[in-house]
Design a protein around this motif. Structure first.
Motif, PDB file in Angstrom:
ATOM      1  N   ASN A 268       0.525  -1.178  -0.008  1.00 25.25           N
ATOM      2  CA  ASN A 268       0.001   0.154   0.039  1.00 25.25           C
ATOM      3  C   ASN A 268       0.850   1.219   0.029  1.00 25.25           C
ATOM      4  O   ASN A 268       0.407   2.439   0.213  1.00 25.25           O
ATOM      5  CB  ASN A 268      -0.963  -0.027   1.363  1.00 25.25           C
ATOM      6  CG  ASN A 268      -2.072  -1.067   1.105  1.00 25.25           C
ATOM      7  OD1 ASN A 268      -2.992  -0.847   0.109  1.00 25.25           O
ATOM      8  ND2 ASN A 268      -1.927  -2.074   1.579  1.00 25.25           N
ATOM      9  N   LYS A 269       2.102   1.095  -0.315  1.00 23.00           N
ATOM     10  CA  LYS A 269       3.119   2.308  -0.339  1.00 23.00           C
ATOM     11  C   LYS A 269       3.097   3.252   0.948  1.00 23.00           C
ATOM     12  O   LYS A 269       3.199   4.283   0.751  1.00 23.00           O
ATOM     13  CB  LYS A 269       2.850   2.994  -1.676  1.00 23.00           C
ATOM     14  CG  LYS A 269       2.712   1.884  -2.827  1.00 23.00           C
ATOM     15  CD  LYS A 269       2.493   2.837  -4.097  1.00 23.00           C
ATOM     16  CE  LYS A 269       2.746   2.093  -5.526  1.00 23.00           C
ATOM     17  NZ  LYS A 269       2.473   2.973  -6.640  1.00 23.00           N
ATOM     18  N   LEU A 270       3.297   2.460   2.036  1.00 26.99           N
ATOM     19  CA  LEU A 270       3.265   3.142   3.293  1.00 26.99           C
ATOM     20  C   LEU A 270       4.318   2.995   4.024  1.00 26.99           C
ATOM     21  O   LEU A 270       4.970   1.851   3.526  1.00 26.99           O
ATOM     22  CB  LEU A 270       2.060   2.591   4.307  1.00 26.99           C
ATOM     23  CG  LEU A 270       0.507   2.948   3.830  1.00 26.99           C
ATOM     24  CD1 LEU A 270      -0.312   2.339   4.632  1.00 26.99           C
ATOM     25  CD2 LEU A 270       0.421   4.571   4.206  1.00 26.99           C
ATOM     26  N   ILE A 271       5.098   4.012   4.751  1.00 27.06           N
ATOM     27  CA  ILE A 271       6.151   3.575   5.693  1.00 27.06           C
ATOM     28  C   ILE A 271       5.614   3.213   6.726  1.00 27.06           C
ATOM     29  O   ILE A 271       4.773   3.644   7.353  1.00 27.06           O
ATOM     30  CB  ILE A 271       6.892   4.944   5.739  1.00 27.06           C
ATOM     31  CG1 ILE A 271       7.528   5.561   4.363  1.00 27.06           C
ATOM     32  CG2 ILE A 271       8.149   4.584   6.735  1.00 27.06           C
ATOM     33  CD1 ILE A 271       8.315   4.404   3.546  1.00 27.06           C
ATOM     34  N   CYS A 272       6.586   1.941   7.391  1.00 32.45           N
ATOM     35  CA  CYS A 272       5.902   1.288   8.362  1.00 32.45           C
ATOM     36  C   CYS A 272       6.536   1.563   9.730  1.00 32.45           C
ATOM     37  O   CYS A 272       7.897   1.500   9.669  1.00 32.45           O
ATOM     38  CB  CYS A 272       6.158  -0.036   7.900  1.00 32.45           C
ATOM     39  SG  CYS A 272       4.932  -1.420   9.015  1.00 32.45           S
ATOM     40  N   VAL A 273       6.086   2.228  10.780  1.00 38.66           N
ATOM     41  CA  VAL A 273       6.655   2.468  11.941  1.00 38.66           C
ATOM     42  C   VAL A 273       6.254   1.321  12.967  1.00 38.66           C
ATOM     43  O   VAL A 273       4.821   1.255  13.206  1.00 38.66           O
ATOM     44  CB  VAL A 273       6.469   3.886  12.531  1.00 38.66           C
ATOM     45  CG1 VAL A 273       6.946   3.868  14.050  1.00 38.66           C
ATOM     46  CG2 VAL A 273       7.093   4.916  11.656  1.00 38.66           C
ATOM     47  N   LEU A 274       7.034   0.400  13.528  1.00 31.83           N
ATOM     48  CA  LEU A 274       6.525  -0.733  14.262  1.00 31.83           C
ATOM     49  C   LEU A 274       7.017  -0.260  15.691  1.00 31.83           C
ATOM     50  O   LEU A 274       8.181   0.014  16.007  1.00 31.83           O
ATOM     51  CB  LEU A 274       7.457  -1.781  13.635  1.00 31.83           C
ATOM     52  CG  LEU A 274       7.198  -2.266  12.316  1.00 31.83           C
ATOM     53  CD1 LEU A 274       7.827  -3.576  12.016  1.00 31.83           C
ATOM     54  CD2 LEU A 274       5.587  -2.849  11.852  1.00 31.83           C
ATOM     55  N   GLU A 275       6.164  -0.654  16.546  1.00 29.48           N
ATOM     56  CA  GLU A 275       6.286  -0.263  18.026  1.00 29.48           C
ATOM     57  C   GLU A 275       5.871  -1.528  18.808  1.00 29.48           C
ATOM     58  O   GLU A 275       4.675  -2.056  18.752  1.00 29.48           O
ATOM     59  CB  GLU A 275       5.705   1.137  18.375  1.00 29.48           C
ATOM     60  CG  GLU A 275       4.240   1.047  18.353  1.00 29.48           C
ATOM     61  CD  GLU A 275       3.162   0.787  19.340  1.00 29.48           C
ATOM     62  OE1 GLU A 275       3.986   0.305  20.484  1.00 29.48           O
ATOM     63  OE2 GLU A 275       2.056   1.163  19.405  1.00 29.48           O
ATOM     64  N   VAL A 276       6.697  -1.635  19.970  1.00 28.78           N
ATOM     65  CA  VAL A 276       5.988  -2.557  21.205  1.00 28.78           C
ATOM     66  C   VAL A 276       5.250  -1.771  22.062  1.00 28.78           C
ATOM     67  O   VAL A 276       5.833  -0.928  22.662  1.00 28.78           O
ATOM     68  CB  VAL A 276       7.390  -3.318  21.714  1.00 28.78           C
ATOM     69  CG1 VAL A 276       6.941  -3.955  22.974  1.00 28.78           C
ATOM     70  CG2 VAL A 276       7.971  -4.243  20.690  1.00 28.78           C
ATOM     71  N   HIS A 277       4.206  -2.227  22.193  1.00 27.15           N
ATOM     72  CA  HIS A 277       3.019  -1.487  23.030  1.00 27.15           C
ATOM     73  C   HIS A 277       3.091  -2.011  24.446  1.00 27.15           C
ATOM     74  O   HIS A 277       2.567  -1.224  25.671  1.00 27.15           O
ATOM     75  CB  HIS A 277       1.712  -1.539  22.719  1.00 27.15           C
ATOM     76  CG  HIS A 277       0.924  -0.378  22.818  1.00 27.15           C
ATOM     77  ND1 HIS A 277       1.170   0.933  22.064  1.00 27.15           N
ATOM     78  CD2 HIS A 277      -0.110   0.104  23.515  1.00 27.15           C
ATOM     79  CE1 HIS A 277       0.073   1.631  22.147  1.00 27.15           C
ATOM     80  NE2 HIS A 277      -0.534   1.309  23.329  1.00 27.15           N
ATOM     81  N   ASP A 278       3.768  -3.115  24.834  1.00 27.49           N
ATOM     82  CA  ASP A 278       3.801  -3.576  26.079  1.00 27.49           C
ATOM     83  C   ASP A 278       4.544  -2.622  27.245  1.00 27.49           C
ATOM     84  O   ASP A 278       4.465  -2.910  28.153  1.00 27.49           O
ATOM     85  CB  ASP A 278       4.312  -5.052  26.110  1.00 27.49           C
ATOM     86  CG  ASP A 278       3.757  -5.782  25.358  1.00 27.49           C
ATOM     87  OD1 ASP A 278       3.694  -5.613  23.838  1.00 27.49           O
ATOM     88  OD2 ASP A 278       3.100  -6.920  25.693  1.00 27.49           O
ATOM     89  N   THR A 279       5.284  -1.849  26.754  1.00 25.02           N
ATOM     90  CA  THR A 279       6.144  -1.089  27.539  1.00 25.02           C
ATOM     91  C   THR A 279       5.448   0.076  28.109  1.00 25.02           C
ATOM     92  O   THR A 279       5.777   0.907  29.104  1.00 25.02           O
ATOM     93  CB  THR A 279       7.362  -0.374  26.615  1.00 25.02           C
ATOM     94  OG1 THR A 279       6.862   0.201  25.732  1.00 25.02           O
ATOM     95  CG2 THR A 279       8.318  -1.520  26.280  1.00 25.02           C
ATOM     96  N   THR A 280       4.115   0.349  27.677  1.00 17.60           N
ATOM     97  CA  THR A 280       3.511   1.618  28.015  1.00 17.60           C
ATOM     98  C   THR A 280       3.246   1.852  29.525  1.00 17.60           C
ATOM     99  O   THR A 280       2.777   0.985  30.140  1.00 17.60           O
ATOM    100  CB  THR A 280       1.852   1.377  27.501  1.00 17.60           C
ATOM    101  OG1 THR A 280       2.132   1.154  25.952  1.00 17.60           O
ATOM    102  CG2 THR A 280       1.123   2.755  27.577  1.00 17.60           C
ATOM    103  N   GLY A 281       3.729   2.894  29.988  1.00 16.08           N
ATOM    104  CA  GLY A 281       3.424   3.174  31.394  1.00 16.08           C
ATOM    105  C   GLY A 281       4.580   2.575  32.448  1.00 16.08           C
ATOM    106  O   GLY A 281       4.380   2.464  33.576  1.00 16.08           O
TER     107      GLY A 281
END
Length: 458
Positions: A111-124
């Motif tokens: 889909n011609k998108l740049i992909c930012v991947l993040e780990v959400h488990d670290t929140t807070g």
């Protein structure tokens, strides 16, 4: 931002930080080393060929909605050039394995998108007892490295989402440096993005005042800093000051999350968007769809349906300084925005423009998408050879069309006659400058464009 639950902000701490005394000076940056894919040059993010790239996109909660990958194509169709994808390391939610991450990356590329991947488990972390540490996030990235190798032109690695709450936020500095060091030692050549502490909002200025030393930790000098703007950033002064500090320090910053409202206060989204555009700062709105825990109003579309943009979605995609007006596709994909998706029913009518202005402005009407019984339209207002302070657009519907929603203009109707006046923030236009407003409307039988669209200015 976490979809399953909201979080409390410590306003006493915020007030103390905002009123703090002298600001620490940023250290000088050493020269950057060569890197693969995306790189950093001062405040700019560059593609591998050296072209500046400014993120304009959304967050998508993939780890909780793995069956909604069509959200990538749908956000692209509305103009996004980047998507920040929520992943889980398995510490709090179901782990996204290497095969799943490979599929996500492939969908971004398709889909011609740049992909930012993040780990959400670290929140807070530090305040949220279930949160994973940045070290655990690095363990996860190393474990799925096979999915990321060779994707440096398409993927930016966001180590961990909001990796500290408000408890011991100063620990963010050492933990972030250690995480960067471990990723580089493991062979990751990707551009690295780091989120701020204080649930991403950095009210203690821990990230801001230590950004230069964190940047210098990376032997590739290829770190981008990410602040999340919610209730802490409820005034224009706070927003412009924070972005200006990074600009003055010659360090790259993106707004990795923000919204138009929040349980901790009312962010000034208009200033966020305008200042980001002014400074060339990337932004990624939260979030496409699926919010819960009392922040459902942060959904950009209802129930993942791209034909049901919410007021927040309308503002972000179609408003002043929004995605549609400012997004440019990455040159790795050819640098050309795709045309609107093919309508599922009769094609939109051709656009209509006013003749050269006698009243100081022109207006161009275009139906940008259409479906059975409804359509979306866009009106571009452009000043003539002199600045204007206000504008009014009028037309007559030819086939009984009726508005169902509109944004960035004050619209009134009298029978078939439409009158649209500028909003408080987009009436003043310099000579030759333009703005746009949009709407959705219903139609039956035929959807012919108005014969004449008139613009007058003062």
């Amino acid at each position: 931002m976490t979809i399953p639950q909201t979080r409390l902000k410590w306003w006493a701490g915020i007030a103390a930080a905002v009123c703090a005394g002298a600001i620490a000076m940023f250290a000088a940056q050493p020269p950057a080393q060569a890197a693969t894919g995306f790189t950093v040059s001062g405040t700019q993010i560059l593609e591998g060929n050296g072209t500046p790239f400014v993120m304009r996109g959304v967050n998508h909660a993939h780890t909780w909605y793995t069956n909604q990958l069509s959200s990538l194509a749908n956000s692209k169709a509305l103009g996004a050039n980047t998507v920040r994808v929520v992943l889980s390391s398995g510490n709090r939610w179901t782990r996204n394995d290497a095969a799943d991450v490979t599929n996500v990356i492939n969908q971004c590329k398709a889909n011609k998108l740049i992909c930012v991947l993040e780990v959400h488990d670290t929140t807070g972390y530090g305040e949220e007892g279930a949160a994973a540490s940045l070290a655990q996030a690095v363990d996860y990235w190393i474990s799925i490295k096979s999915a990321l190798d060779g994707q440096e032109n398409y993927v930016i690695l966001n180590i961990g989402n909001e990796p500290y709450g408000n408890t011991n936020a100063s620990g963010w500095v050492a933990d972030t440096k250690n995480a960067i060091t471990r990723l580089r030692a493991a062979g990751f050549a990707h551009q690295i993005m780091v989120d701020a502490p204080n649930w991403g909002q950095d009210w203690s200025f821990t990230m801001r005042d230590n950004a230069a030393s964190v940047f210098a930790t990376d032997p590739n000098r290829n770190v981008v800093f990410s602040v999340h703007m919610y209730g802490v950033f409820d005034t224009a002064a706070e927003i412009t000051d924070y972005l200006a500090r990074f600009r003055a320090a010659n360090l790259p910053l993106v707004i990795g999350e923000f919204g138009h409202n929040h349980s901790d206060g009312n962010p000034d989204e208009d200033t966020i968007l305008a200042t980001a555009q002014q400074y060339g700062v990337g932004y990624l709105g939260w979030s496409w769809s699926g919010n819960g825990g009392g922040v459902e109003y942060l959904d950009m579309v209802t129930d993942f349906n791209p034909a049901q943009l919410t007021s927040w979605g309308q503002r972000l995609f179609n408003g002043a300084n929004g995605i549609k007006a400012t997004s440019k596709q990455a040159t790795i994909y050819g640098g050309v925005q795709p045309s609107s998706p093919a309508p599922s029913s009769p094609s939109p009518s051709p656009s209509v423009s006013t003749p050269p202005p006698t009243g100081g402005c022109t207006a161009t009407y275009a139906a940008t998408n259409s479906w059975q019984g409804g359509f979306q339209g866009d009106v571009t207002v452009k000043a003539g050879n002199a600045a204007i302070t206000a504008w009014t657009v009028t037309w007559t519907w030819p086939n009984g069309q009726r508005f169902t929603n509109n944004w960035n203009a004050v619209v009134t109707t009298s029978g078939e006659t439409v009158t649209a006046k500028n909003a408080a923030y987009n009436g003043r236009l310099a000579a030759g400058a333009s703005t746009s407003w949009g709407f959705t409307a219903s139609w039956t039988g035929t959807n012919t464009a108005p014969a004449t669209v008139t613009c007058t200015a003062s």
